[in-house]
Design an enzyme around this catalytic site. Structure first.
Site, PDB file in Angstrom:
ATOM      1  N   ASP A 172       0.866  -1.170   0.000  1.00 59.60           N
ATOM      2  CA  ASP A 172       0.000   0.000   0.000  1.00 59.60           C
ATOM      3  C   ASP A 172       0.907   1.225   0.000  1.00 59.60           C
ATOM      4  O   ASP A 172       1.526   1.541   1.018  1.00 59.60           O
ATOM      5  CB  ASP A 172      -0.917   0.030   1.222  1.00 59.60           C
ATOM      6  CG  ASP A 172      -2.016   1.082   1.109  1.00 59.60           C
ATOM      7  OD1 ASP A 172      -1.748   2.143   0.508  1.00 59.60           O
ATOM      8  OD2 ASP A 172      -3.130   0.842   1.614  1.00 59.60           O
ATOM      9  N   ALA A 233     -13.733  -7.193   0.855  1.00 59.39           N
ATOM     10  CA  ALA A 233     -13.747  -5.738   0.691  1.00 59.39           C
ATOM     11  C   ALA A 233     -14.884  -5.294  -0.230  1.00 59.39           C
ATOM     12  O   ALA A 233     -15.935  -4.840   0.227  1.00 59.39           O
ATOM     13  CB  ALA A 233     -12.403  -5.275   0.145  1.00 59.39           C
ATOM     14  N   ASP A 258     -16.844 -12.812   0.316  1.00 57.82           N
ATOM     15  CA  ASP A 258     -17.957 -12.275   1.101  1.00 57.82           C
ATOM     16  C   ASP A 258     -18.709 -11.202   0.338  1.00 57.82           C
ATOM     17  O   ASP A 258     -19.789 -10.787   0.758  1.00 57.82           O
ATOM     18  CB  ASP A 258     -17.435 -11.702   2.426  1.00 57.82           C
ATOM     19  CG  ASP A 258     -18.542 -11.200   3.338  1.00 57.82           C
ATOM     20  OD1 ASP A 258     -19.503 -11.968   3.569  1.00 57.82           O
ATOM     21  OD2 ASP A 258     -18.469 -10.051   3.806  1.00 57.82           O
ATOM     22  N   GLU A 263     -25.318  -7.020  -5.422  1.00 57.15           N
ATOM     23  CA  GLU A 263     -25.909  -7.672  -4.257  1.00 57.15           C
ATOM     24  C   GLU A 263     -27.315  -7.136  -4.027  1.00 57.15           C
ATOM     25  O   GLU A 263     -27.573  -5.955  -4.293  1.00 57.15           O
ATOM     26  CB  GLU A 263     -25.035  -7.422  -3.023  1.00 57.15           C
ATOM     27  CG  GLU A 263     -23.622  -7.978  -3.143  1.00 57.15           C
ATOM     28  CD  GLU A 263     -22.736  -7.632  -1.942  1.00 57.15           C
ATOM     29  OE1 GLU A 263     -23.287  -7.115  -0.944  1.00 57.15           O
ATOM     30  OE2 GLU A 263     -21.531  -7.868  -1.989  1.00 57.15           O
ATOM     31  N   HIS A 282     -22.162 -11.296   2.299  1.00 56.78           N
ATOM     32  CA  HIS A 282     -21.733  -9.982   2.782  1.00 56.78           C
ATOM     33  C   HIS A 282     -21.962  -9.852   4.293  1.00 56.78           C
ATOM     34  O   HIS A 282     -22.711  -8.989   4.761  1.00 56.78           O
ATOM     35  CB  HIS A 282     -22.462  -8.857   2.037  1.00 56.78           C
ATOM     36  CG  HIS A 282     -21.695  -7.558   2.085  1.00 56.78           C
ATOM     37  ND1 HIS A 282     -21.817  -6.599   1.118  1.00 56.78           N
ATOM     38  CD2 HIS A 282     -20.799  -7.068   2.981  1.00 56.78           C
ATOM     39  CE1 HIS A 282     -21.026  -5.568   1.407  1.00 56.78           C
ATOM     40  NE2 HIS A 282     -20.405  -5.844   2.539  1.00 56.78           N
TER      41      HIS A 282
END
Length: 535
Positions: A172, A233, A258, A263, A282
């Site tokens: 990152d 994420a 997830d 969705e 989720h």
């Protein structure tokens, strides 16, 4: 009749949050209200708490004639028209840290379920089968976890993974090197360096045009054979077709998901026929503690807003004295642009920012300008939305230092802003100012060269050998690609004999420039570097 202020809890909220509000206000629960009732009654309330379903549009905000605060029990505020609320003097606050622990824990839960085939074994045994040999897994001890995106959640995942005895490598560029050292995590210079050593890869990036489909065919090809991938994420971060192909080929031994591109979803290519894929609907933020935390944190912010306290998670502009705002206000867009432009020129991690303010602005409370630079640097590079309230804390969490210098005089211009990004041993400086009665932002220095160019939304920058024909080559290629140049400026520096060695060219265009066009030019003789930036 009660003289207490009235609060509307428009969506289902944990009882702990509602009870806390009732200690201070009259509270109504409106989660079962029709739209007509909501429209008719919103004007009664000084505060409203929502989650994700209620859309506080400009229209609803206008109907809330008595509203003083909007509380969003969750991380984002994309369902609130923040500018409309700000224009009406309404504080907007959220609960940005309510689900970070829960999301990190769910990531580890999926990692372990993936490693030990827990869901598959559970389903098999409940179906009346004893298939002990079929579901042998792998240990995570002494395995390498690759973390792509090392913000709040990524750092919590790393800490917990180390508790399992895992080695952690993270990438990152918007986290300072010192933060990696503090956490005992190896810092990678790019995502490819993560992929080539990681046995497990977890991604924790925000969704932007640059990160959408980050885990694509190229990324999977760079990973170790038999890698396992976790995504808690955003669904858009993974190229579904590429993941499916990698699973089919055996390159990826398993995946735990997830989140999904849209969705809710029940018809997904990897739901059937892929026993090595673990999925959950989720659930990253779905714990009792996270829901309680979101409700309590948001309630605390609403109470603070209505009782004269400090609203620490407000996403609106912080309070600045009116006389300072009159001078500083026009420089906020310039500082955001300088921050965004400066960070685009940095190849390594961001360790620190050095900000210098000269002239009239140097005599004022320049916190607002520093925050604006931070916004420009961080926006689009963190999992949480960056605003003028949380930008300093996000920078601090990521180990990005900030120093500020102010002087009451400026050479050549009435006011100047210098932004220097420190990345390891390198420093990247950029200078700008506002010009004229309309405060037009101007770029004055980049890559060590000085010039004067009015900033526009779309820029292309080149560093090149100062020889004849270079400007023409850029113009020719842009013309061939149908890119219209609006304006241009050139800066050049000489050696001790006065002969110029390198020059910098900045052009503004009426549309974004494809980075591939820049790369094709930089690959030719004479060019040193190039960037395409949209501010």
């Amino acid at each position: 009749m009660s003289d207490r202020l009235k609060i509307l809890v428009k969506e289902k909220l944990a009882d702990t949050g509602v009870d806390l509000l009732r200690e201070h206000f009259d509270v109504d629960l409106g989660d079962s209200w029709s739209d007509e009732e909501f429209r008719a009654r919103i004007g009664e309330y000084q505060g409203i708490l929502i989650r994700s379903a209620t859309k506080m549009t400009e229209e609803y905000i206008a109907l809330g004639t008595n509203l003083r605060v909007i509380g969003r029990a969750g991380v984002g505020v994309n369902n609130v028209d923040v500018p409309a609320a700000t224009r009406r003097g309404i504080v907007v606050a959220n609960a940005p840290q309510s689900n970070v622990v829960t999301a990190a824990e769910h990531t580890l839960a999926l990692l372990m379920a993936l490693a030990r085939n827990v869901p598959q074994a559970d389903a098999s045994l409940k179906a009346g089968k004893w298939e002990r040999s079929k579901f042998g897994g792998v240990e995570v001890y002494e395995k390498t976890l690759g973390v792509v995106g090392f913000g709040r959640i990524g750092q919590l995942v790393a800490e917990r993974a180390k508790g399992f005895g895992m080695k952690v490598v993270a990438y990152d560029p918007f986290v300072g090197a010192e933060r990696y050292r503090d956490l005992g995590v190896e810092k990678a210079d790019n995502s490819a360096d993560v992929y080539k050593v990681a046995d497990f890869v977890t991604i924790h990036l925000p969704v932007t045009p640059e990160t959408k489909g980050w885990l694509n065919a190229e990324a999977f090809a760079q990973m170790k054979d038999g890698v396992r991938v976790i995504n808690c994420a955003r669904g858009e971060l993974v190229d579904d077709a590429a993941l499916q192909a990698a699973l089919d080929s055996g390159k990826v031994a398993g995946a735990a998901l997830d989140v999904f591109p849209s969705e809710p979803i029940t018809d997904y290519p990897l739901f059937d026929g892929y026993p090595q894929v673990v999925v959950t609907p989720h659930l990253g933020a779905s714990t009792t503690e996270a829901q309680d935390r979101a409700g309590v944190q948001t309630a605390e912010q609403v109470i603070a807003a209505l009782t004269g306290g400090t609203v620490t998670t407000a996403v609106n502009i912080p309070a600045i004295a009116a006389e300072d705002m009159e001078v500083l206000g026009p420089f906020v867009p310039l500082c955001q642009q300088l921050g965004k432009l400066a960070v685009s020129l940095v190849d390594g991690s961001i360790d620190g920012l050095e900000l210098e303010f000269f002239g009239r602005i140097g005599d004022r409370d320049t916190r607002l300008l520093s925050i604006a630079v931070l916004q420009g640097v961080l926006t689009g590079h963190t999992e949480e939305e960056v605003n003028q309230v949380n930008a300093p804390s996000i920078a601090e969490e990521r180990g990005i230092s900030l120093t500020e210098t102010k002087r009451s005089t400026a050479r050549d211009f009435t006011d100047l802003v210098r932004v220097t990004i420190v990345s390891g041993e390198t420093r990247q400086r950029i200078v700008g100012t506002n010009v004229g009665r309309r405060n037009r932002p101007h770029l004055l220095e980049v890559w060590g060269q000085r010039f004067d160019l009015q900033l526009e939304r779309n820029l292309a920058l080149f560093s090149y050998s100062d020889v004849p024909g270079m400007i023409g080559r850029v113009g020719s290629v842009f013309g061939e690609k149908g890119i219209n140049i609006v304006s241009a400026a050139v800066g050049r520096a000489g050696d001790d004999d006065g002969a110029a060695e390198h020059a910098v060219m900045v052009v503004t265009t009426d549309a974004p420039v494809d980075p591939a066009v820049i790369d094709s030019l930089v690959a030719t003789d004479g060019f040193v570097a190039g960037r395409a930036v949209s501010l």
